[in-house]
Design an enzyme around this catalytic site. Structure first.
Site, short mmCIF file in Angstrom:
data_model
loop_
_atom_site.label_atom_id
_atom_site.label_comp_id
_atom_site.label_asym_id
_atom_site.label_seq_id
_atom_site.Cartn_x
_atom_site.Cartn_y
_atom_site.Cartn_z
N HIS A 136 41.57 6.58 -66.44
CA HIS A 136 40.67 5.41 -66.50
C HIS A 136 41.25 4.24 -65.71
O HIS A 136 40.55 3.64 -64.89
CB HIS A 136 40.44 5.01 -67.96
CG HIS A 136 39.68 3.72 -68.12
ND1 HIS A 136 38.36 3.60 -67.75
CD2 HIS A 136 40.08 2.51 -68.58
CE1 HIS A 136 37.96 2.34 -67.99
NE2 HIS A 136 38.98 1.66 -68.49
N ARG A 145 40.15 -2.68 -56.97
CA ARG A 145 41.26 -3.26 -56.23
C ARG A 145 41.56 -2.46 -54.98
O ARG A 145 40.84 -2.57 -53.98
CB ARG A 145 42.49 -3.39 -57.14
CG ARG A 145 42.38 -4.53 -58.14
CD ARG A 145 43.68 -4.76 -58.89
NE ARG A 145 44.12 -3.56 -59.61
CZ ARG A 145 43.75 -3.27 -60.85
NH1 ARG A 145 42.97 -4.07 -61.51
NH2 ARG A 145 44.17 -2.17 -61.44
#
Ligand code: CA
Length: 419
Positions: A136, A145
C-alpha cells in the site's frame, strides 16, 4: 485437524465453530449485554453467568456480564478472559453435559442471530492508525510522489502511524454520510467547499488492547501480545480529495474522522493461534526494540464487496492480513516506546492491507489507480470511487483445512451528504 464436536447444530463450514468463540455486545429485548457466537446462534453470556457457570473463574461476576460494552470484561486480563472463552467452548462441546443437561438455561442463553442487534463491542478509548502494508505504501508513493523513491526514508525503520479520532468509530450496519470539506481540485485554481468527490474505503484489521499501562513505561515487543485482546475488521473510510489538500504537514485530519466502521465480533488472538505465519523479511533489520523472530503475522483472508443500491454485490478485492510488513507486536512496541500509556479498549488500525497483485489492493485509490482504471460492477455500472447509496462489505476469515475462524462482516452504506 479434527474439529470440536458440539451438542448444538453448527452448520458445516461455519466461520463460528467452537474453535472461534468471539466476543461482542448484543441488544436483545432492549437490553445490551456481552455475548458470543456459535454457528448461527448467539450465546447470551449474562444468562450463563447468572446460572453460575463462570463462578470458578470470576466470583461475583454479574456486573461484568451486564455491561453495555466489553470494556470491564476485557480489563479482567487475558488469563481470565481466555478461561471464560475455554469454559464457553467446553459448555457447548459434545462431551460436556454441564449445560446440555439444563435445557431451560440452554434455551434461554441461545438466541437466533436474527433476533438480536449487534452493537459496538467496546467503548474505544484512543485510536491509532498505522500505515504498515509495504504494498500500500509503495502504491501510494508511486501515485503521488516518485516511483523511484516510493517509500519515504523512515518507512522501513519504524511503523509509521498517527493518532486518530475514536468518537466516530461505529459498528457494522451504521450508515455514513458523505463528508463535506475543503478541496483544491486544480493547483492553479481556488479552493472549493462541498461533498467529497473521492470517497474511498481502506481495508484494514484493527486490534483492541487489554490492560492499562503507566505513563512512562514501554511494552517490549516480546510482551506485546499479552496486551492484545483480539481483532476486528476495520473500514477506515477516507475522502481522498480532502486528504490531499489538508494533510500537509501534520497528516490526515477531517478526511478520515467522519466515520470508520468495525465488525461487531472481537476474535481473540487465541482463536487465531492456528493461523500464525511468518511475515515478510524486514530489511534493513529493525532496531533492537522492534526486532522479533518467528511466526508473528496471521493468515486471514480478506474480501471487499461493493454493492450498488438494488444490485448484487461485486467482489472487488481479495487480500490477506499476512502481507503486513510491520506486525501488531511491533506496532504496539513502537506506540509505547516513548512512554505513551495504553488503556483497555484502545484500537489500533493496521493501515490499508494491500497484497502484491492489482486484484488484492485494499482501497479504490489503488484498485482504480487514481481513477485511471474503472471497476465494472454486477449491474454494469462503473466506479472509480464510492457513490451515494453504495454499500461496502468487508469479510475476514482464517482457513486451515476444515477449520474456519471468521469475523463475519463489516458493512456500511454511504448516505448522501447532509444539507
Ligand atoms: Ca487508514
Amino acid at each position: 485437524m479434527s474439529m470440536i464436536k458440539s451438542w448444538i447444530d453448527i452448520p458445516h463450514g461455519s466461520e463460528f465453530p467452537l474453535e472461534n468463540i468471539p466476543f461482542g455486545i448484543i441488544k436483545h429485548q432492549n437490553s445490551l449485554r456481552p455475548a458470543s457466537r456459535i454457528g448461527d446462534l448467539v450465546v447470551d453470556l449474562y444468562v450463563l453467568a447468572e446460572a453460575g457457570y463462570f463462578d470458578q473463574i470470576i466470583p461475583n461476576n454479574l456486573d461484568v456480564f451486564s455491561q453495555p460494552t466489553l470494556n470491564s470484561f476485557i480489563s479482567l486480563g487475558k488469563r481470565k478472559t481466555n478461561a471464560i472463552r475455554l469454559r464457553i467452548q467446553e459448555l457447548f462441546s459434545a462431551d460436556c453435559s454441564d449445560l446440555s443437561d439444563k435445557p431451560k438455561v440452554a434455551n434461554r442463553c441461545l438466541l437466533a442471530f436474527s433476533e438480536v442487534e449487534m452493537m459496538m463491542p467496546v467503548q474505544v478509548g484512543d485510536y491509532t492508525d498505522f500505515y504498515s502494508s509495504i504494498e500500500h505504501a509503495t502504491n501510494v508513493g508511486i501515485m503521488f510522489r516518485d516511483p523511484a523513491n516510493a517509500l519515504l526514508p523512515n518507512w522501513r525503520h519504524l511503523p509509521v502511524g498517527y493518532h486518530g479520532r475514536s468518537s466516530s468509530i461505529v459498528v457494522s450496519g451504521t450508515g455514513i454520510h458523505r463528508p463535506k470539506g475543503q478541496t483544491r481540485p486544480h493547483d492553479d485554481q481556488p479552493v472549493v467547499f462541498g461533498p467529497t468527490r473521492q470517497l474511498d474505503f481502506e481495508l484494514e484489521m484493527a486490534f483492541i488492547t487489554t490492560g492499562d499501562t503507566q505513563l512512562g513505561n514501554s511494552i517490549p515487543v516480546e510482551e506485546a501480545e499479552s496486551h492484545i485482546f483480539g481483532l476486528v475488521i476495520f473500514n477506515d473510510l477516507s475522502a481522498r480529495d480532502i486528504q490531499k489538500w489538508e494533510y500537509v504537514p501534520l497528516g490526515p485530519f477531517l478526511s478520515k474522522s467522519f466515520g470508520s466502521v468495525i465488525s461487531p465480533w472481537i476474535v481473540t488472538l487465541e482463536a487465531l493461534a492456528p493461523f500464525r505465519v511468518e511475515g515478510p523479511e524486514q530489511l534493513p533489520e529493525p532496531l533492537p526494540y522492534l526486532r522479533q523472530k518467528g511466526a508473528n503475522n496471521y493468515d486471514i483472508g480478506l474480501e471487499v464487496y461493493l454493492q450498488p443500491e438494488k444490485a448484487e454485490p461485486s467482489l472487488i478485492s481479495r487480500s490477506n492480513f499476512k502481507y503486513m510488513y510491520w506486525s501488531m507486536q511491533q506496532q504496539l512496541a513502537h506506540q509505547t516506546v516513548a512512554g505513551c500509556n495504553i488503556r483497555t479498549g484502545d484500537l489500533y488500525g493496521s493501515g490499508t492491507i494491500s497484497g502484491p497483485t492489482p486484484d488484492s489492493f485494499g482501497s479504490m485509490l489503488e484498485l482504480c489507480w487514481k481513477g485511471t482504471r474503472p471497476i465494472t460492477l454486477s449491474d454494469n455500472s462503473q466506479r472509480i470511487f464510492i457513490h451515494d447509496k453504495d454499500t461496502i462489505v468487508m469479510k475476514a476469515c482464517a482457513t486451515k483445512g476444515e477449520l474456519k475462524v471468521g469475523f463475519g462482516e463489516c458493512s456500511t452504506t454511504i448516505l448522501p451528504a447532509k444539507q
